[in-house]
Design an enzyme around this catalytic site. Sequence first.
Site, PDB file in Angstrom:
ATOM      1  N   GLU A 182      -1.543  -6.332   1.120  1.00 44.61           N
ATOM      2  CA  GLU A 182      -0.737  -6.588  -0.087  1.00 44.61           C
ATOM      3  C   GLU A 182       0.157  -7.820   0.110  1.00 44.61           C
ATOM      4  O   GLU A 182       0.291  -8.654  -0.783  1.00 44.61           O
ATOM      5  CB  GLU A 182       0.129  -5.353  -0.386  1.00 44.61           C
ATOM      6  CG  GLU A 182       0.941  -5.501  -1.664  1.00 44.61           C
ATOM      7  CD  GLU A 182       1.961  -4.380  -1.847  1.00 44.61           C
ATOM      8  OE1 GLU A 182       1.644  -3.214  -1.549  1.00 44.61           O
ATOM      9  OE2 GLU A 182       3.087  -4.678  -2.274  1.00 44.61           O
ATOM     10  N   THR A 240       5.494  -3.225  -2.041  1.00 43.16           N
ATOM     11  CA  THR A 240       5.765  -2.054  -2.901  1.00 43.16           C
ATOM     12  C   THR A 240       6.147  -0.789  -2.131  1.00 43.16           C
ATOM     13  O   THR A 240       6.820   0.080  -2.676  1.00 43.16           O
ATOM     14  CB  THR A 240       4.541  -1.738  -3.788  1.00 43.16           C
ATOM     15  OG1 THR A 240       3.389  -1.659  -2.954  1.00 43.16           O
ATOM     16  CG2 THR A 240       4.341  -2.767  -4.866  1.00 43.16           C
ATOM     17  N   HIS A 299      -4.426  -2.655  -3.421  1.00 42.16           N
ATOM     18  CA  HIS A 299      -3.512  -3.583  -2.733  1.00 42.16           C
ATOM     19  C   HIS A 299      -3.557  -4.996  -3.316  1.00 42.16           C
ATOM     20  O   HIS A 299      -2.671  -5.798  -3.053  1.00 42.16           O
ATOM     21  CB  HIS A 299      -3.949  -3.776  -1.269  1.00 42.16           C
ATOM     22  CG  HIS A 299      -3.772  -2.588  -0.415  1.00 42.16           C
ATOM     23  ND1 HIS A 299      -2.694  -1.767  -0.518  1.00 42.16           N
ATOM     24  CD2 HIS A 299      -4.515  -2.101   0.604  1.00 42.16           C
ATOM     25  CE1 HIS A 299      -2.803  -0.819   0.397  1.00 42.16           C
ATOM     26  NE2 HIS A 299      -3.900  -0.992   1.081  1.00 42.16           N
ATOM     27  N   SER A 359      -2.891   8.609  -0.492  1.00 46.82           N
ATOM     28  CA  SER A 359      -4.331   8.325  -0.557  1.00 46.82           C
ATOM     29  C   SER A 359      -5.169   9.579  -0.233  1.00 46.82           C
ATOM     30  O   SER A 359      -6.349   9.469   0.062  1.00 46.82           O
ATOM     31  CB  SER A 359      -4.669   7.182   0.408  1.00 46.82           C
ATOM     32  OG  SER A 359      -4.125   7.445   1.685  1.00 46.82           O
TER      33      SER A 359
HETATM   34  S1  SF4 Z   1       2.003   3.288  -3.813  1.00 49.11           S
HETATM   35 FE1  SF4 Z   1       2.739   2.528  -5.779  1.00 49.11          FE
HETATM   36  S2  SF4 Z   1       2.205   0.352  -5.752  1.00 49.11           S
HETATM   37 FE2  SF4 Z   1       0.985   1.317  -4.150  1.00 49.11          FE
HETATM   38  S3  SF4 Z   1      -0.934   1.821  -5.179  1.00 49.11           S
HETATM   39 FE3  SF4 Z   1       0.393   3.629  -5.322  1.00 49.11          FE
HETATM   40  S4  SF4 Z   1       1.400   3.420  -7.321  1.00 49.11           S
HETATM   41 FE4  SF4 Z   1       0.576   1.407  -6.792  1.00 49.11          FE
END
Ligand code: SF4
Length: 282
Positions: A127, A163, A75, A263
């Site tokens: 973030e 993002t 983040h 995740s």
């Molecule tokens: S969702 Fe996209 S911006 Fe967020 S960590 Fe994963 S790849 Fe990076």
Amino acid sequence: MKVLLAEKAGFCYGVRRSIDIAFKALNNKDSSNVCSLGPLIHNPQMVEKLKEQGLEVVEELEKIDHNTVLIIRSHGVHPETLKRAQKIARKVIDATCPFVKKAQHLTQFLYDEDYLIYIVGEAEHPEVLALQGFACEQAKVVASASEIKAINKKSKIGIIAQTTQNPKNLAEVSKALSTVTKELRVFNTICNATLLRQKSALKLASTVDIMIVLGGKNSANTSRLAVLCKQIKETTHHIETADELKKSWFKGGEIVGITAGASTPDWIIEETVLRLKKWFNN
Ligand code: SF4
């Protein structure tokens, strides 16, 4: 029972990269005291696994010292926090996702060029808090177009998106702000990892009898996946590990679909698929 896995499920690029960085740091003989600033990812099982390997989670910089190797999670962090960490820790390894880094640099650019900055996102998300740092806390954070308050006509407005934002939301905010400025710069800093996972989960949910969503209950993107799947398939279950599966969920069903948040580690997905295949002789 047929078990189908969503086309896009599990770790996104940024999360996988941060985990690789953490394991590399832990395997380095010089790293006796490796910490992450906040849990590296929103998955309790993976955080536990990393802890077993020696990765400690610290919530504040006051908890680290000159022997610490500190990992910054995907983040990203406030620039002042990074500077302070570099002064205290023996080494700082910045695992900020490159897509987040890009959003940080663009925020800095807009600030330097004297734009009034709008960040489309959740004000309390780490973030976004970090992005605010690149705008010297001067950016306005809005979750949607309805939050835009009346502003004096400003000659230059710049927009940045968290993002994980939805493109439609960014478009609505951009449209609303285009009416109050002579110059509008919109940087589409949305990463499509979340959207791709949602799209393929929904596609799968519409073709199966039961849907399993795997991932941390503390993960916003996994919980959102579960909510979306449930809208299409009432028989959706959000679980963290295979141990939470119940045979009764599958009575009368023929096809089960599995998806996982950005995740959720591969081994949790594999364990769940294997458990189901074992139960149903597949
Ligand atoms: S969702 Fe996209 S911006 Fe967020 S960590 Fe994963 S790849 Fe990076």
